[in-house]
Design a protein around this motif. Structure first.
Motif, PDB file in Angstrom:
ATOM      1  N   THR A 297      -6.502  40.791 -23.647  1.00 54.93           N
ATOM      2  CA  THR A 297      -5.184  41.253 -23.828  1.00 54.93           C
ATOM      3  C   THR A 297      -4.748  42.019 -22.682  1.00 54.93           C
ATOM      4  O   THR A 297      -5.606  42.581 -21.953  1.00 54.93           O
ATOM      5  CB  THR A 297      -5.162  41.657 -25.191  1.00 54.93           C
ATOM      6  OG1 THR A 297      -5.851  43.135 -25.266  1.00 54.93           O
ATOM      7  CG2 THR A 297      -5.739  41.121 -26.343  1.00 54.93           C
TER       8      THR A 297
ATOM      9  N   GLU B 140      -3.377  44.725 -23.400  1.00 53.88           N
ATOM     10  CA  GLU B 140      -3.815  46.151 -23.766  1.00 53.88           C
ATOM     11  C   GLU B 140      -5.217  46.377 -23.247  1.00 53.88           C
ATOM     12  O   GLU B 140      -5.429  47.654 -22.660  1.00 53.88           O
ATOM     13  CB  GLU B 140      -3.775  46.240 -25.193  1.00 53.88           C
ATOM     14  CG  GLU B 140      -2.210  46.406 -25.738  1.00 53.88           C
ATOM     15  CD  GLU B 140      -1.675  44.939 -26.205  1.00 53.88           C
ATOM     16  OE1 GLU B 140      -0.775  45.029 -26.884  1.00 53.88           O
ATOM     17  OE2 GLU B 140      -2.404  43.978 -25.793  1.00 53.88           O
ATOM     18  N   GLU B 141      -6.145  45.235 -23.283  1.00 57.25           N
ATOM     19  CA  GLU B 141      -7.433  45.652 -22.711  1.00 57.25           C
ATOM     20  C   GLU B 141      -7.216  45.616 -21.179  1.00 57.25           C
ATOM     21  O   GLU B 141      -8.121  46.648 -20.456  1.00 57.25           O
ATOM     22  CB  GLU B 141      -8.261  44.432 -23.394  1.00 57.25           C
ATOM     23  CG  GLU B 141      -8.422  44.523 -24.516  1.00 57.25           C
ATOM     24  CD  GLU B 141      -9.271  43.163 -25.266  1.00 57.25           C
ATOM     25  OE1 GLU B 141     -10.114  43.287 -26.195  1.00 57.25           O
ATOM     26  OE2 GLU B 141      -9.057  42.174 -24.460  1.00 57.25           O
TER      27      GLU B 141
ATOM     28  N   HIS C  58      -5.865  49.384 -20.429  1.00 55.50           N
ATOM     29  CA  HIS C  58      -6.811  50.774 -20.808  1.00 55.50           C
ATOM     30  C   HIS C  58      -8.125  50.510 -20.540  1.00 55.50           C
ATOM     31  O   HIS C  58      -8.978  51.336 -20.660  1.00 55.50           O
ATOM     32  CB  HIS C  58      -6.544  50.919 -22.379  1.00 55.50           C
ATOM     33  CG  HIS C  58      -5.061  51.081 -22.767  1.00 55.50           C
ATOM     34  ND1 HIS C  58      -4.363  52.043 -22.157  1.00 55.50           N
ATOM     35  CD2 HIS C  58      -4.397  50.557 -23.646  1.00 55.50           C
ATOM     36  CE1 HIS C  58      -3.101  51.959 -22.613  1.00 55.50           C
ATOM     37  NE2 HIS C  58      -3.098  51.109 -23.649  1.00 55.50           N
TER      38      HIS C  58
ATOM     39  N   HIS D 192       1.731  38.509 -23.032  1.00 56.62           N
ATOM     40  CA  HIS D 192       2.117  39.630 -24.153  1.00 56.62           C
ATOM     41  C   HIS D 192       3.258  39.157 -24.654  1.00 56.62           C
ATOM     42  O   HIS D 192       4.298  38.970 -24.190  1.00 56.62           O
ATOM     43  CB  HIS D 192       2.135  40.933 -23.611  1.00 56.62           C
ATOM     44  CG  HIS D 192       2.124  41.917 -24.633  1.00 56.62           C
ATOM     45  ND1 HIS D 192       3.304  42.299 -25.313  1.00 56.62           N
ATOM     46  CD2 HIS D 192       0.972  42.644 -25.094  1.00 56.62           C
ATOM     47  CE1 HIS D 192       2.726  43.513 -26.111  1.00 56.62           C
ATOM     48  NE2 HIS D 192       1.501  43.561 -26.185  1.00 56.62           N
TER      49      HIS D 192
ATOM     50  N   LEU E  26       3.110  50.802 -24.194  1.00 54.62           N
ATOM     51  CA  LEU E  26       1.598  50.541 -24.567  1.00 54.62           C
ATOM     52  C   LEU E  26       0.919  51.550 -25.221  1.00 54.62           C
ATOM     53  O   LEU E  26      -0.209  51.661 -25.817  1.00 54.62           O
ATOM     54  CB  LEU E  26       0.758  49.979 -23.522  1.00 54.62           C
ATOM     55  CG  LEU E  26       1.127  48.410 -22.931  1.00 54.62           C
ATOM     56  CD1 LEU E  26       0.406  48.097 -21.805  1.00 54.62           C
ATOM     57  CD2 LEU E  26       1.064  47.531 -24.412  1.00 54.62           C
TER      58      LEU E  26
END
Length: 384
Positions: free
Chosen positions: A140, A142-143, A146, A269, A301
């Motif tokens: 994703t 987000e992955e 981060h 996304h 995010l």
């Protein structure tokens, strides 16, 4: 899916460590350049790309100043100097090949390329390194931003548990291949030409198993599931390739395992789009907020944020939130979040709402719509 070529680490390309000496780099380049030279691999596009990649890596790492820049900034040190797509590489790979060999006897090079001699031949029955593997992994956004720890399970050739990699049944042994006399290669005649090729009987090993293992059929390896832990660092992007050393195919005859290359694919996304280290999102606002000014809530995010929308804001205006983007994977700071406002026109008005708007329209003059006034003035000049 992007077709953009994923650029590998130059030390990885030349199969040397980051502490390798100039002579070690040159020696490794010469060995690999002979292996992947287009004249030796006619029609093989992968070998041609590999040869170009070797030239690019050697041009940088064989030069002390360029190598120092590369060690400090990676590929970005040359991308910024050469412009998009150039990658800092301007040399002809064939010129670099000739320079690397200097005044060496071209006949000896030709023999090494086409199997006619030139140096000590490798032992075909010795240890053989396992092949590298590729694995496509979707993550994703987000992955990617981060970072994340993931486990992947793949099925790959591993050391046979029955014969422990020997390829032979218990009590059996390996004997010299009679077809190639242990050389691993056979010579085929085509008119006046003689062509060397891998022995079809022993598949280049120079030996065959007297009594093959019933589990692995003499290969010494069987397909086995393997679970691998993977650390994905913050800031990776679509197409990033991660190397997991020793997690490729098992080697043969005691050789080392290959490596696993995990290619990352970042899923789309629903809110954000990525542009380098910046993130972009679009938020709807009412036309009254745009006209009168307002505070608007913005998703990030890392949680929610807010922006101040000045009175008179136009559709498509961009607002920048510093440091709310993506942390650069090479440590060059953090990008921004760009927020574009989309002015939403009201629909399904009731009678009271319509009456208010019609009255507002009657009260509006050119001072309320300065862009409209300016446009028609330019139009009049054009037509007259």
């Amino acid at each position: 899916m992007s077709n953009k070529r994923v650029r590998r680490d130059f030390y990885e390309v030349l199969e040397v460590t980051r502490t390798a000496t100039g002579e070690e780099i040159k020696k490794s380049y010469r060995r690999l350049a002979i292996k992947y030279h287009p004249d030796k691999n006619a029609g093989n596009k992968d070998a041609e790309e590999r040869f170009k990649e070797l030239g690019e890596a050697y041009e940088v790492l064989s030069d002390e100043q360029k190598r120092a820049l590369y060690d400090q900034h990676g590929h970005a040190a040359f991308d910024r100097r050469a412009g998009a797509g150039a990658g800092g590489f301007r040399g002809d790979p064939n010129d670099i090949f000739r320079q690397a060999f200097g005044n060496a006897d071209l006949g000896n090079i030709f023999e090494q390329m086409f199997g006619g001699g030139g140096g000590e031949p490798e032992d075909p029955s010795g240890p053989a390194r396992g092949s590298d593997l590729r694995y496509n992994l979707e993550i994703t956004l987000e992955e990617a931003v981060h970072g994340v720890d993931r486990e992947i399970t793949i099925t790959k050739p591993g050391t046979c548990p029955q014969c422990h990699g020997s390829g032979a049944e218990k009590g059996s042994k390996r004997i010299r291949c009679i077809q190639c006399a242990g050389r691993g290669r056979v010579v085929m005649s085509r008119g006046i030409f003689s062509i060397q090729q891998t022995c079809p009987r022993c598949e280049g090993a120079g030996e065959i198993v007297e009594n093959p293992c019933r589990t692995c059929k003499g290969d010494g390896r069987t397909n086995q599931p393997s679970t691998i832990s993977l650390r994905i660092p913050p800031g990776v992007d679509h197409g990033t390739r991660l190397r997991s050393t020793g997690n490729g195919e098992a080697g043969q005859r005691g050789g080392p395992a290959g490596d696993l290359y995990v290619v990352l694919h970042v899923a789309e996304h629903p809110v954000f789009k990525r542009d380098g280290d910046d993130l972009l999102c679009e938020i709807p606002i009412a036309f009254t907020q745009a006209a009168l000014g307002a505070e608007a809530e913005v998703p990030t995010l890392g949680g929610k944020a807010s922006i101040r929308i000045p009175a008179g804001t136009q559709h498509g205006t961009l607002f920048r939130l510093k440091g709310r983007g993506v942390k650069n994977v090479q440590g060059f700071g953090t990008g921004d979040l760009l927020v574009r406002v989309a002015i939403e026109i009201p629909t399904r008005l009731n009678a009271d709402q319509r009456a208010v708007l019609e009255n507002f329209a009657r009260l509006c003059d050119e001072d309320v719509h300065p862009q409209k006034k300016s446009f028609f003035e330019r139009a009049r000049e054009f037509f007259t």
